[in-house]
Design a protein around this motif. Structure first.
Motif, PDB file in Angstrom:
ATOM      1  N   ASP A  54       0.855  -1.290   0.099  1.00 38.09           N
ATOM      2  CA  ASP A  54      -0.088  -0.223   0.039  1.00 38.09           C
ATOM      3  C   ASP A  54       1.017   1.154   0.045  1.00 38.09           C
ATOM      4  OD1 ASP A  54      -2.223   1.829   0.078  1.00 38.09           O
ATOM      5  OD2 ASP A  54      -2.663   1.424   2.469  1.00 38.09           O
ATOM      6  N   VAL A  55       0.659   2.200  -0.640  1.00 41.47           N
ATOM      7  CA  VAL A  55       1.228   3.319  -0.988  1.00 41.47           C
ATOM      8  C   VAL A  55       1.230   4.221   0.530  1.00 41.47           C
ATOM      9  CG1 VAL A  55       1.540   5.693  -2.051  1.00 41.47           C
ATOM     10  CG2 VAL A  55       1.101   3.729  -3.391  1.00 41.47           C
ATOM     11  N   GLY A  56       0.150   4.242   1.150  1.00 37.31           N
ATOM     12  CA  GLY A  56      -0.289   5.288   2.230  1.00 37.31           C
ATOM     13  C   GLY A  56      -0.025   4.283   3.682  1.00 37.31           C
ATOM     14  N   LEU A  57       1.023   4.248   4.326  1.00 35.53           N
ATOM     15  CA  LEU A  57       1.166   3.392   5.615  1.00 35.53           C
ATOM     16  C   LEU A  57       1.348   4.365   6.677  1.00 35.53           C
ATOM     17  CD1 LEU A  57       3.535   0.780   3.974  1.00 35.53           C
ATOM     18  CD2 LEU A  57       1.211   0.352   4.743  1.00 35.53           C
ATOM     19  N   ASP A  61       6.025   5.931   3.552  1.00 35.34           N
ATOM     20  CA  ASP A  61       5.153   5.526   2.482  1.00 35.34           C
ATOM     21  C   ASP A  61       5.738   4.391   1.686  1.00 35.34           C
ATOM     22  OD1 ASP A  61       6.688   6.458  -0.245  1.00 35.34           O
ATOM     23  OD2 ASP A  61       7.448   7.684   1.541  1.00 35.34           O
ATOM     24  N   GLY A  62       4.681   3.673   0.922  1.00 37.52           N
ATOM     25  CA  GLY A  62       4.915   2.506   0.252  1.00 37.52           C
ATOM     26  C   GLY A  62       6.013   2.545  -0.761  1.00 37.52           C
ATOM     27  N   ILE A  63       5.955   4.013  -1.334  1.00 34.08           N
ATOM     28  CA  ILE A  63       6.910   4.162  -2.309  1.00 34.08           C
ATOM     29  C   ILE A  63       8.574   3.845  -1.978  1.00 34.08           C
ATOM     30  CG2 ILE A  63       7.975   5.790  -4.330  1.00 34.08           C
ATOM     31  CD1 ILE A  63       4.697   6.842  -4.214  1.00 34.08           C
ATOM     32  N   ASP A  84      -6.486   5.487  -3.519  1.00 33.86           N
ATOM     33  CA  ASP A  84      -6.436   6.620  -4.432  1.00 33.86           C
ATOM     34  C   ASP A  84      -5.747   6.130  -5.619  1.00 33.86           C
ATOM     35  OD1 ASP A  84      -5.679   9.069  -5.506  1.00 33.86           O
ATOM     36  OD2 ASP A  84      -4.435   9.524  -3.736  1.00 33.86           O
ATOM     37  N   ALA A  85      -6.631   6.230  -6.674  1.00 26.33           N
ATOM     38  CA  ALA A  85      -5.744   6.021  -8.066  1.00 26.33           C
ATOM     39  C   ALA A  85      -4.772   6.933  -8.596  1.00 26.33           C
ATOM     40  CB  ALA A  85      -6.988   5.905  -9.043  1.00 26.33           C
ATOM     41  N   ASP A  86      -4.668   7.971  -7.853  1.00 21.98           N
ATOM     42  CA  ASP A  86      -3.488   8.700  -8.400  1.00 21.98           C
ATOM     43  C   ASP A  86      -2.357   8.972  -7.030  1.00 21.98           C
ATOM     44  OD1 ASP A  86      -4.761   9.810 -10.633  1.00 21.98           O
ATOM     45  OD2 ASP A  86      -6.101  11.269  -9.304  1.00 21.98           O
ATOM     46  N   ALA A  87      -2.191   7.699  -6.528  1.00 22.46           N
ATOM     47  CA  ALA A  87      -1.313   7.775  -5.235  1.00 22.46           C
ATOM     48  C   ALA A  87       0.045   7.735  -5.748  1.00 22.46           C
ATOM     49  CB  ALA A  87      -1.677   6.948  -4.252  1.00 22.46           C
ATOM     50  N   ALA A  88       0.332   7.208  -6.962  1.00 27.54           N
ATOM     51  CA  ALA A  88       1.590   6.980  -7.419  1.00 27.54           C
ATOM     52  C   ALA A  88       1.546   7.333  -8.913  1.00 27.54           C
ATOM     53  CB  ALA A  88       2.104   5.444  -7.198  1.00 27.54           C
ATOM     54  N   THR A  89       2.643   8.219  -9.314  1.00 26.66           N
ATOM     55  CA  THR A  89       2.917   8.319 -10.545  1.00 26.66           C
ATOM     56  C   THR A  89       3.486   7.181 -11.277  1.00 26.66           C
ATOM     57  OG1 THR A  89       4.877   9.299 -10.316  1.00 26.66           O
ATOM     58  CG2 THR A  89       2.986  10.603 -10.136  1.00 26.66           C
ATOM     59  N   PRO A  90       3.754   7.310 -12.658  1.00 30.53           N
ATOM     60  CA  PRO A  90       4.835   6.302 -13.150  1.00 30.53           C
ATOM     61  C   PRO A  90       6.032   6.538 -13.004  1.00 30.53           C
ATOM     62  CG  PRO A  90       3.037   7.045 -14.744  1.00 30.53           C
ATOM     63  CD  PRO A  90       2.923   7.701 -13.694  1.00 30.53           C
ATOM     64  N   GLU A  91       6.274   7.714 -12.759  1.00 33.43           N
ATOM     65  CA  GLU A  91       8.078   8.202 -12.286  1.00 33.43           C
ATOM     66  C   GLU A  91       8.009   7.535 -10.924  1.00 33.43           C
ATOM     67  OE1 GLU A  91       5.576  10.444 -13.454  1.00 33.43           O
ATOM     68  OE2 GLU A  91       6.558  10.653 -15.320  1.00 33.43           O
ATOM     69  N   ASP A  92       7.060   7.623  -9.957  1.00 35.03           N
ATOM     70  CA  ASP A  92       7.384   6.838  -8.796  1.00 35.03           C
ATOM     71  C   ASP A  92       7.375   5.488  -8.816  1.00 35.03           C
ATOM     72  OD1 ASP A  92       6.714   9.385  -7.106  1.00 35.03           O
ATOM     73  OD2 ASP A  92       4.531   8.817  -7.160  1.00 35.03           O
ATOM     74  N   VAL A  93       6.628   4.982  -9.534  1.00 36.18           N
ATOM     75  CA  VAL A  93       6.804   3.426  -9.864  1.00 36.18           C
ATOM     76  C   VAL A  93       8.166   3.114 -10.273  1.00 36.18           C
ATOM     77  CG1 VAL A  93       5.996   1.257 -11.194  1.00 36.18           C
ATOM     78  CG2 VAL A  93       4.368   3.173 -10.163  1.00 36.18           C
ATOM     79  N   ALA A  98       9.432  -0.726  -8.366  1.00 35.42           N
ATOM     80  CA  ALA A  98       8.258  -1.564  -8.651  1.00 35.42           C
ATOM     81  C   ALA A  98       7.971  -2.025  -9.627  1.00 35.42           C
ATOM     82  CB  ALA A  98       7.086  -0.933  -7.804  1.00 35.42           C
ATOM     83  N   ALA A  99       7.252  -3.053  -9.999  1.00 34.67           N
ATOM     84  CA  ALA A  99       6.763  -3.751 -11.377  1.00 34.67           C
ATOM     85  C   ALA A  99       5.626  -2.824 -11.679  1.00 34.67           C
ATOM     86  CB  ALA A  99       6.378  -5.189 -11.013  1.00 34.67           C
ATOM     87  N   ALA A 100       4.908  -2.474 -10.792  1.00 32.50           N
ATOM     88  CA  ALA A 100       3.800  -1.604 -11.329  1.00 32.50           C
ATOM     89  C   ALA A 100       2.913  -0.837  -9.977  1.00 32.50           C
ATOM     90  CB  ALA A 100       2.658  -2.473 -11.962  1.00 32.50           C
ATOM     91  N   PHE A 101       1.989  -0.138 -10.501  1.00 32.22           N
ATOM     92  CA  PHE A 101       1.170   0.396  -9.312  1.00 32.22           C
ATOM     93  C   PHE A 101      -0.403   0.103  -9.809  1.00 32.22           C
ATOM     94  CE2 PHE A 101      -2.070   4.144  -8.427  1.00 32.22           C
ATOM     95  CZ  PHE A 101      -2.174   3.530  -7.438  1.00 32.22           C
ATOM     96  N   VAL A 102      -1.228  -0.549  -9.169  1.00 34.75           N
ATOM     97  CA  VAL A 102      -2.573  -0.823  -9.541  1.00 34.75           C
ATOM     98  C   VAL A 102      -3.604  -0.448  -8.569  1.00 34.75           C
ATOM     99  CG1 VAL A 102      -4.021  -2.827 -10.022  1.00 34.75           C
ATOM    100  CG2 VAL A 102      -1.678  -2.968 -10.579  1.00 34.75           C
ATOM    101  N   PRO A 103      -4.510   0.443  -8.768  1.00 31.47           N
ATOM    102  CA  PRO A 103      -5.263   0.844  -7.764  1.00 31.47           C
ATOM    103  C   PRO A 103      -6.049  -0.361  -7.210  1.00 31.47           C
ATOM    104  CG  PRO A 103      -5.421   2.269  -9.511  1.00 31.47           C
ATOM    105  CD  PRO A 103      -4.504   1.181  -9.917  1.00 31.47           C
TER     106      PRO A 103
END
Length: 118
Positions: A54-57, A61-63, A84-93, A98-103
């Protein structure tokens, strides 16, 4: 069962749902953690093949956690998630390794076997 997956999320209900989802996809839940510190405390002994984070811990942060996890010697695959579908950008990933961000609402339809490895 397939690869072992650690679930890191501060919501116990979501961890339970994620565990069932992983089993449905043929993965073996390796364990659970509810914070960055809890994840770091167990990851060495569990040595999961993959981690759903999870991004928000509550304690970080999960990132950032994803970056720490992907740098481990056995290089577990990490998939970031959030309600939150906007919690991580492609740049964050990319930066985290990470392999991906999936809401979270898209996890049941995600290609988890490709994202987490098979």
């Amino acid at each position: 069962m397939g690869r072992n997956v650690l679930v890191v999320d501060d919501d116990a209900a979501f961890r339970s749902l994620a565990r069932r989802l992983l089993i449905t996809f043929g993965f073996a839940p390796a364990g659970e953690a509810d914070s960055v510190s809890a994840a770091l405390a167990v990851v060495g002994s569990l040595r999961p093949d993959a981690v759903l984070v999870d991004v928000g811990l509550p304690d970080g942060d999960g990132i950032t956690l994803a970056g720490l996890l992907t740098a481990l010697p056995w290089r577990p695959r990490v998939v970031l998630t959030s309600s939150d579908a906007d919690a991580a950008t492609p740049e964050d990933v990319e930066r985290s390794g990470a392999a991906a961000f999936v809401p979270k609402d898209q996890l049941p339809n995600a290609e988890l076997h490709l994202l987490l490895g098979d």
